[in-house]
Design an enzyme around this catalytic site. Structure first.
Site, mmCIF file in Angstrom:
data_model
loop_
_atom_site.group_PDB
_atom_site.id
_atom_site.type_symbol
_atom_site.label_atom_id
_atom_site.label_comp_id
_atom_site.label_asym_id
_atom_site.label_seq_id
_atom_site.Cartn_x
_atom_site.Cartn_y
_atom_site.Cartn_z
ATOM 1 N N ASN A 104 -0.370 5.121 -4.711
ATOM 2 C CA ASN A 104 -1.365 4.376 -5.501
ATOM 3 C C ASN A 104 -0.732 3.998 -6.833
ATOM 4 O O ASN A 104 0.431 4.325 -7.104
ATOM 5 C CB ASN A 104 -2.633 5.218 -5.694
ATOM 6 C CG ASN A 104 -3.813 4.390 -6.184
ATOM 7 O OD1 ASN A 104 -4.094 3.320 -5.654
ATOM 8 N ND2 ASN A 104 -4.504 4.850 -7.214
ATOM 9 N N LYS A 105 -1.479 3.301 -7.657
ATOM 10 C CA LYS A 105 -0.972 2.780 -8.932
ATOM 11 C C LYS A 105 -0.203 3.830 -9.724
ATOM 12 O O LYS A 105 -0.609 4.997 -9.776
ATOM 13 C CB LYS A 105 -2.179 2.275 -9.737
ATOM 14 C CG LYS A 105 -1.894 1.725 -11.093
ATOM 15 C CD LYS A 105 -0.857 0.641 -11.139
ATOM 16 C CE LYS A 105 -1.127 -0.551 -10.253
ATOM 17 N NZ LYS A 105 -0.025 -1.549 -10.295
ATOM 18 N N ASP A 141 -2.919 2.489 -1.873
ATOM 19 C CA ASP A 141 -2.189 1.339 -1.318
ATOM 20 C C ASP A 141 -1.584 1.685 0.026
ATOM 21 O O ASP A 141 -1.362 0.804 0.862
ATOM 22 C CB ASP A 141 -1.090 0.894 -2.284
ATOM 23 C CG ASP A 141 -1.711 0.238 -3.502
ATOM 24 O OD1 ASP A 141 -2.022 0.960 -4.463
ATOM 25 O OD2 ASP A 141 -1.932 -0.984 -3.452
ATOM 26 N N LYS A 169 -4.732 1.533 5.926
ATOM 27 C CA LYS A 169 -3.771 1.931 4.889
ATOM 28 C C LYS A 169 -2.826 3.040 5.365
ATOM 29 O O LYS A 169 -1.982 3.498 4.611
ATOM 30 C CB LYS A 169 -4.522 2.355 3.626
ATOM 31 C CG LYS A 169 -5.199 1.156 2.964
ATOM 32 C CD LYS A 169 -5.932 1.488 1.713
ATOM 33 C CE LYS A 169 -6.407 0.203 1.057
ATOM 34 N NZ LYS A 169 -7.248 0.432 -0.117
ATOM 35 N N CYS A 213 -7.051 2.727 -12.427
ATOM 36 C CA CYS A 213 -6.733 1.386 -11.928
ATOM 37 C C CYS A 213 -8.011 0.684 -11.446
ATOM 38 O O CYS A 213 -9.118 1.026 -11.872
ATOM 39 C CB CYS A 213 -5.664 1.447 -10.837
ATOM 40 S SG CYS A 213 -4.869 -0.163 -10.545
ATOM 41 N N ARG A 238 4.567 -8.009 -2.520
ATOM 42 C CA ARG A 238 3.884 -6.781 -2.937
ATOM 43 C C ARG A 238 3.750 -5.835 -1.721
ATOM 44 O O ARG A 238 2.654 -5.346 -1.405
ATOM 45 C CB ARG A 238 2.520 -7.094 -3.578
ATOM 46 C CG ARG A 238 2.608 -8.063 -4.747
ATOM 47 C CD ARG A 238 1.643 -7.755 -5.867
ATOM 48 N NE ARG A 238 1.901 -6.465 -6.465
ATOM 49 C CZ ARG A 238 0.956 -5.671 -6.975
ATOM 50 N NH1 ARG A 238 -0.293 -6.051 -6.961
ATOM 51 N NH2 ARG A 238 1.268 -4.512 -7.498
ATOM 52 N N GLY A 283 -5.114 -5.250 -5.850
ATOM 53 C CA GLY A 283 -5.735 -4.257 -4.975
ATOM 54 C C GLY A 283 -5.320 -4.554 -3.543
ATOM 55 O O GLY A 283 -5.297 -5.727 -3.116
ATOM 56 N N ALA A 284 -4.971 -3.494 -2.820
ATOM 57 C CA ALA A 284 -4.390 -3.653 -1.482
ATOM 58 C C ALA A 284 -5.262 -4.497 -0.543
ATOM 59 O O ALA A 284 -4.759 -5.402 0.133
ATOM 60 C CB ALA A 284 -4.155 -2.268 -0.877
HETATM 61 C C1 RUB Z 1 -4.098 -1.543 -7.311
HETATM 62 C C2 RUB Z 1 -4.235 -0.136 -6.857
HETATM 63 C C3 RUB Z 1 -5.481 0.199 -6.112
HETATM 64 C C4 RUB Z 1 -5.177 0.144 -4.610
HETATM 65 C C5 RUB Z 1 -6.451 0.243 -3.776
HETATM 66 O O1 RUB Z 1 -2.774 -1.853 -7.667
HETATM 67 O O2 RUB Z 1 -3.356 0.691 -6.999
HETATM 68 O O3 RUB Z 1 -5.903 1.505 -6.424
HETATM 69 O O4 RUB Z 1 -4.534 -1.082 -4.282
HETATM 70 O O5 RUB Z 1 -7.257 -0.881 -4.010
HETATM 71 P P1 RUB Z 1 -2.437 -3.362 -8.088
HETATM 72 P P2 RUB Z 1 -8.337 -1.374 -2.924
HETATM 73 O O6 RUB Z 1 -3.374 -3.696 -9.206
HETATM 74 O O7 RUB Z 1 -1.001 -3.289 -8.502
HETATM 75 O O8 RUB Z 1 -2.638 -4.232 -6.877
HETATM 76 O O9 RUB Z 1 -9.258 -0.218 -2.726
HETATM 77 O O10 RUB Z 1 -9.009 -2.542 -3.592
HETATM 78 O O11 RUB Z 1 -7.603 -1.757 -1.685
#
Ligand code: RUB
Length: 273
Positions: free
Chosen positions: A187-188, A178, A213, A108, A54, A18-19
């Site tokens: 996003n994913k 992301d 973001k 995701c 990443r 997650g970002a």
């Molecule tokens: C995770 C993903 C999440 C975003 C947002 O991808 O796509 O939807 O990162 O997450 P991965 P957040 O599992 O490849 O990191 O809201 O936690 O920033």
């Protein structure tokens, strides 16, 4: 204290995902480096290495740019605070979108989308329910399902292929992001297909993503991950595999973007980019 190599391996190997969590993990390491040795060569080397890790998710990059312009521990602390509280600050808009009884589909595992959905449960004590897509190939949707279930939200886990089957049964789709780029929401991988299914069914799609973001980078690439995530069986290794981690959902498919400043239509938001 871990080394930069260990930190980047942890990020690459999904010890954190997650970002925002990736950025927070990098920032807390950099804070330790800065406390020990200041903002000198070791700090710069660590930031350069983290930039490449990443990197489709823009949050860490944006944080590093801010630190470069004001290299202080207090700058790092303020960024950590901003990211840690992003979900909470966006949650106040949750009641405008999620209503008692809302049926939500998500994809995701996004911390920001999680906070948004969990807040609705807390605020209304109502019967919201969630369909979580498993999210191949690494199945982060299972984490989503477990997390929501743990706070008492009824969750149904589905295979990604079943999203079109269930899209007419939900009131909305809520996802994180992301990176927010002029061309769309990164996003994913699979989010853009889900967005097209949602548009076809006239189901609104909401993106919850804080301002760190916003992505103005000229050089941008979608991360490609190892083939073994898609085809783990050894006998199939000769087959060519592509495994992009993210895709881009054009703004026309985004009903609303929620960030710490409010709720924007996709059209309103793209003008700001
Ligand atoms: C995770 C993903 C999440 C975003 C947002 O991808 O796509 O939807 O990162 O997450 P991965 P957040 O599992 O490849 O990191 O809201 O936690 O920033």
């Amino acid at each position: 204290m871990k080394t930069i190599v260990q930190i980047t391996e942890d990020i690459e190997n999904f010890k954190v995902q997650g970002a925002n969590q990736i950025a927070l993990y990098g920032l807390s390491f950099l804070r330790k480096v800065a406390v020990r040795e200041g903002f000198g060569p070791r700090f710069s080397a660590a930031t350069k290495r983290l930039e490449k890790t990443r990197s489709t998710a823009v949050v860490l990059h944006n944080c590093l740019e801010i630190i470069k312009s004001s290299p202080k521990i207090s700058t790092i602390d303020s960024l950590i605070d901003t990211l840690t509280t992003a979900g909470k600050r966006e949650s106040i808009y949750s009641d405008k979108i999620i209503k008692p009884g809302s049926k939500i589909m998500t994809y995701c595992h996004s911390g920001e989308a999680m906070s948004f959905i969990k807040h609705a449960r807390t605020a209304h004590k109502n019967k919201i329910s969630v369909i979580a897509c498993k999210t191949e190939p690494l199945e982060q949707g299972v984490t989503t399902a477990k997390e929501l279930s743990a706070v008492g939200i009824p969750v149904t886990l589905i295979d990604d292929n079943a999203a079109g089957f269930f899209i007419n049964e939900v009131d909305m789709v809520i996802v994180g992001a992301d990176a927010l780029r002029r061309e769309g929401v990164v996003n994913k991988i699979g989010t853009s297909l889900l967005a097209q299914a949602a548009a076809g069914a006239s189901t609104p799609l909401y993106v919850v993503a804080n301002s760190l973001k916003i992505d103005h980078r000229r050089s941008f690439r979608i991360e490609e991950r190892p083939a073994t995530e898609v085809l783990p069986k050894k006998g199939l290794r000769k087959i060519k595999v592509r495994n992009p981690a993210f895709d881009i959902t054009p703004w026309q498919f985004v009903t609303m973007l929620v960030n710490e400043n409010g709720i924007f239509t996709g059209k309103q938001f793209v003008i700001l980019l």
